[in-house]
Enzyme design. Structure first.
Site, short mmCIF file in Angstrom:
data_model
loop_
_atom_site.label_atom_id
_atom_site.label_comp_id
_atom_site.label_asym_id
_atom_site.label_seq_id
_atom_site.Cartn_x
_atom_site.Cartn_y
_atom_site.Cartn_z
N LYS A 1 34.90 51.66 34.28
CA LYS A 1 33.95 52.71 34.68
C LYS A 1 34.36 54.10 34.20
O LYS A 1 33.56 55.03 34.28
CB LYS A 1 33.77 52.71 36.20
CG LYS A 1 32.94 51.53 36.68
CD LYS A 1 32.69 51.59 38.17
CE LYS A 1 31.81 50.42 38.61
NZ LYS A 1 31.62 50.41 40.08
N HIS B 1 30.51 48.33 31.77
CA HIS B 1 31.88 48.59 32.23
C HIS B 1 32.80 47.38 32.17
O HIS B 1 34.01 47.56 31.96
CB HIS B 1 31.88 49.26 33.61
CG HIS B 1 31.68 48.33 34.76
ND1 HIS B 1 30.44 48.02 35.27
CD2 HIS B 1 32.56 47.66 35.54
CE1 HIS B 1 30.56 47.21 36.30
NE2 HIS B 1 31.85 46.96 36.48
N HIS C 1 34.15 39.68 36.38
CA HIS C 1 33.89 39.75 37.82
C HIS C 1 32.41 39.95 38.17
O HIS C 1 32.04 39.85 39.33
CB HIS C 1 34.77 40.81 38.50
CG HIS C 1 34.41 42.23 38.19
ND1 HIS C 1 34.70 42.83 36.99
CD2 HIS C 1 33.79 43.19 38.93
CE1 HIS C 1 34.29 44.08 37.00
NE2 HIS C 1 33.72 44.32 38.17
N HIS C 2 31.56 40.21 37.16
CA HIS C 2 30.11 40.27 37.41
C HIS C 2 29.37 39.06 36.84
O HIS C 2 28.13 39.03 36.86
CB HIS C 2 29.52 41.56 36.86
CG HIS C 2 29.83 42.76 37.69
ND1 HIS C 2 29.33 42.93 38.96
CD2 HIS C 2 30.63 43.83 37.45
CE1 HIS C 2 29.80 44.07 39.46
NE2 HIS C 2 30.59 44.63 38.57
#
Length: 378
Positions: free
Chosen positions: A217, A242, A268-269
């Site tokens: 980020k 990000h 992680h997304h």
């Protein structure tokens, strides 16, 4: 955002007169006294005479450039926060700017609202308990706790040191979150790892690696991250970059901590059914650390107040996440997590936020499910 109350001095360093004047007009308010310098040497003269809370500086200027000015400012006045005004920077220059002491950057061209939001956020943070040192100390605890007794820490001092540097590079910019998020997520990951039957070494690795999940980020526009309302489609696509940025930052080290940290940052997304981002991979193609981190991250997003949503109760979060088994989340890992909810509850209480991030009304339609905490709308 409540806004800062204390009167602060802000120095604007920009060789283009139109931009200097624009910044002064944009920041004009009773609680801010603005000063303007046309170059690095003039800025240093001001810094010798006036105590500044914040300096906004261009990077490319005739004579003394912004990067050198940044270094000299931090040497003379370490308490002065520095925000860099620049065109969208490459990742290597972004990291270099942060390591030199910058607390943030704002991408040109910017509008008055973005500039005010960025400056007000930093000035407000200065007034909050503990300020930047509070955040930095929490970040360091993530990788340095029990350093004398931890075998992993003793064997990986160089990796620990490198991780601290990377953490500190983002610890000083306003993400809208507080340090407790990282501490809670770290421990949620450890709870899941141990409950799954992973080795103690694997549990230690995810403890050190998981807090770096959102390091990418630093490459996302801060006004987008701080936006209290619904993101536009274009803004959401920017935020979705990000994981790739984070993976690139953490790549190439080859050490035991930053390699799994890279995987976590990248995946992680992702979602168990393949509808996530950035690569839309599914099932066990998603590394196990990433599947664990996805659960920990979303649970903390649901149970924490953000600029765009209130906090949900643990019971509501459990209900929401349970409905996503096999879709967003690995159903086996989610079952293990929900079966450990009392340990999770204790961690949530132990690292409860003692200060709030920026406040705001919920943005978008978040009441049913929050599969992507950054999206703010579904």
């Amino acid at each position: 955002m409540a806004g800062h109350k204390k009167n602060e001095n802000v120095l604007i360093v920009e060789d283009e007169e139109d931009i200097r004047n624009f910044c002064r007009r944009a920041l004009e308010k009773p609680s801010i006294s603005t000063y303007a310098a046309s170059g690095g040497m003039e800025a240093l003269e001001y810094i010798q005479r006036v105590k500044f809370a914040l300096m906004l500086t261009d990077i490319k200027m005739p004579g003394l450039g912004g990067e050198e000015l940044l270094k000299r400012t931090k040497a003379v006045s370490p308490s002065t926060d520095v925000i860099v005004m620049t065109g969208f920077p490459a990742l290597d220059s972004t990291i270099r700017i942060f390591k030199s002491g910058a607390c943030d950057y704002i991408v040109k061209p910017f509008d008055a609202q973005s500039l005010r939001m960025t400056v007000d956020s930093h000035l407000e943070q200065r007034e909050q308990r503990g300020d930047i040192e509070w955040e930095r100390s929490l970040m360091k605890k993530l990788v340095c706790s029990d350093v004398e007794t931890s075998k992993l820490a003793r064997e990986n001092k160089d990796a620990i040191s490198e991780t601290i540097l990377k953490l500190c590079a983002i610890a000083e910019y306003p993400s809208g979150l507080v340090g407790g998020h990282l501490l809670r997520m770290r421990d949620y990951c450890v709870i899941i790892a141990r409950s799954l039957g992973l080795t103690e070494k694997q549990a230690e690795l995810i403890k050190y690696a998981s807090p770096l999940h959102d390091i990418g980020k630093i490459g996302i526009c801060k006004s987008t991250l701080l936006k209290p309302g619904k993101l536009t489609a274009e803004e959401y696509e920017e935020v979705k970059r990000h994981p790739l940025i984070g993976a690139q930052i953490l790549s190439g080290s080859g050490n035991e901590i930053l390699e799994p940290a890279r995987d976590i940052a990248l995946v992680h997304h992702e979602k168990f059914d393949g509808t996530g981002y950035p690569r839309r991979i599914s099932g066990e193609d998603i590394p196990v650390f990433g599947r664990i981190a996805a659960i920990a991250d979303v649970f903390d997003a649901l149970t924490s107040r953000r600029v765009y949503k209130p906090s949900y109760t643990i019971e509501k979060a459990v209900e929401i996440m349970g409905s996503e088994a096999g879709r967003h989340f690995d159903p086996l890992i989610l079952k293990v997590f929900l079966g450990s909810i009392e340990k999770v509850r204790k961690t949530a209480e132990e690292f409860k936020d003692t200060r709030q991030g920026p406040s705001g009304s919920p943005g978008g339609d978040n009441g049913d499910i929050l599969p992507d905490p950054e999206k703010k709308s579904e």
